[in-house]
Design a protein around this motif. Sequence first.
Motif, short mmCIF file in Angstrom:
data_model
loop_
_atom_site.label_atom_id
_atom_site.label_comp_id
_atom_site.label_asym_id
_atom_site.label_seq_id
_atom_site.Cartn_x
_atom_site.Cartn_y
_atom_site.Cartn_z
N PHE A 12 0.84 -1.17 -0.08
CA PHE A 12 -0.07 0.02 -0.05
C PHE A 12 1.05 1.12 -0.01
N TYR A 13 1.90 1.40 0.82
CA TYR A 13 2.72 2.63 0.64
C TYR A 13 3.34 2.87 -0.57
N GLN A 14 3.82 1.55 -1.42
CA GLN A 14 4.62 1.78 -2.50
C GLN A 14 3.43 2.10 -3.60
N THR A 15 2.18 1.48 -3.58
CA THR A 15 1.07 1.82 -4.65
C THR A 15 0.43 3.04 -4.55
N LEU A 16 0.52 3.85 -3.21
CA LEU A 16 -0.19 4.89 -2.89
C LEU A 16 0.78 6.03 -2.83
N SER A 17 1.95 5.90 -2.92
CA SER A 17 3.07 7.04 -2.58
C SER A 17 2.85 7.84 -4.08
N ASN A 18 3.27 9.18 -3.83
CA ASN A 18 3.41 10.25 -4.71
C ASN A 18 2.05 10.62 -5.60
N MET A 19 0.91 10.55 -4.85
CA MET A 19 -0.09 10.78 -5.33
C MET A 19 -0.53 12.32 -5.34
N VAL A 20 -0.97 12.56 -6.39
CA VAL A 20 -1.39 14.00 -6.75
C VAL A 20 -2.90 13.96 -7.29
N VAL A 21 -3.81 14.63 -6.51
CA VAL A 21 -5.12 14.61 -6.85
C VAL A 21 -5.64 16.08 -7.07
N GLY A 23 -4.36 18.42 -8.76
CA GLY A 23 -3.15 19.12 -8.79
C GLY A 23 -2.63 19.19 -7.20
N ILE A 24 -3.14 18.60 -6.30
CA ILE A 24 -2.83 18.54 -4.75
C ILE A 24 -2.02 17.43 -4.50
N PRO A 25 -0.61 17.63 -3.88
CA PRO A 25 -0.07 16.42 -3.30
C PRO A 25 -0.86 15.91 -2.27
N VAL A 26 -0.91 14.49 -2.26
CA VAL A 26 -1.44 13.79 -1.23
C VAL A 26 -0.29 13.10 -0.35
N LYS A 27 -0.10 13.59 0.90
CA LYS A 27 1.12 12.94 1.72
C LYS A 27 0.46 11.79 2.22
N LEU A 28 1.46 10.57 2.41
CA LEU A 28 0.82 9.23 2.92
C LEU A 28 2.00 9.03 4.03
N TYR A 29 1.17 8.52 5.17
CA TYR A 29 1.95 8.10 6.39
C TYR A 29 1.79 6.68 6.88
N ASP A 30 2.60 5.95 7.42
CA ASP A 30 2.55 4.88 8.20
C ASP A 30 2.06 5.00 9.94
N THR A 31 0.96 5.14 9.99
CA THR A 31 0.49 5.68 11.40
C THR A 31 0.84 6.87 12.14
N ARG A 79 -16.26 17.57 0.58
CA ARG A 79 -15.85 16.26 0.74
C ARG A 79 -15.41 16.18 -0.98
N ALA A 80 -15.50 16.74 -1.68
CA ALA A 80 -15.52 16.58 -3.05
C ALA A 80 -13.82 16.09 -3.50
N LEU A 81 -13.03 16.67 -2.62
CA LEU A 81 -11.47 16.40 -2.98
C LEU A 81 -11.41 14.89 -2.15
N LEU A 82 -11.88 14.72 -1.06
CA LEU A 82 -11.66 13.51 -0.50
C LEU A 82 -12.35 12.32 -1.42
N ASP A 83 -13.48 12.55 -1.87
CA ASP A 83 -14.03 11.41 -2.76
C ASP A 83 -13.34 11.44 -3.93
N ASP A 84 -12.36 12.46 -4.43
CA ASP A 84 -11.46 12.22 -5.70
C ASP A 84 -10.47 11.50 -5.06
N ILE A 85 -9.75 11.49 -4.09
CA ILE A 85 -8.83 10.72 -3.52
C ILE A 85 -9.17 9.26 -3.30
N ILE A 86 -10.12 9.09 -2.78
CA ILE A 86 -10.83 7.76 -2.55
C ILE A 86 -10.82 7.12 -3.96
N GLU A 87 -11.32 7.68 -5.02
CA GLU A 87 -11.56 7.22 -6.47
C GLU A 87 -10.10 6.72 -6.83
#
Length: 139
Positions: A12-21, A23-31, A79-87
């Motif tokens: 999941f870390y490798q798959t979800l890293s470097n996500m931009v939704v 035009g906004i970078p989405v940070k990823l953390y392990d706990t 919640r629109a950005l949240l839904d776009d990140i989920i997609e």
Amino acid sequence: MKNPDKWIRKYFYQTLSNMVVNGIPVKLYDTTTPNNDNVLIVLSTQSGSDNWQTKCSVDKLRDINIDVITRYKGNVGSRALLDDIIEEILQRTEKISIENFIVQYYNISYPLDLNQSTSTETIYRKIIKYSLKLKEDGR
């Protein structure tokens, strides 16, 4: 026998890293997370059990919760950005592959949709729960 938990987090870390939704970078953390990020994903909690099929065969049943958070200053936001990140997460995880294990099947559920508003900020959160049935690869 191998414990699949770290391998699941690695996928999941490798798959979800470097996500931009949008035009906004989405940070990823392990706990653990800093409190100042406005858009982030947390590999939140894991749980599971081992289901013995025979004395030589065991199914690893594991869950991982992916916590998606958007934070806005003040009493605003959507919640629109949240839904776009989920997609984007769902698109990136259409085919799950866990190192050292065979993914027999997986299910996705959405157990929690949490919103919080104070006088200084509004937080929108959704949790995606991945339930996996794994068998050790045996190589």
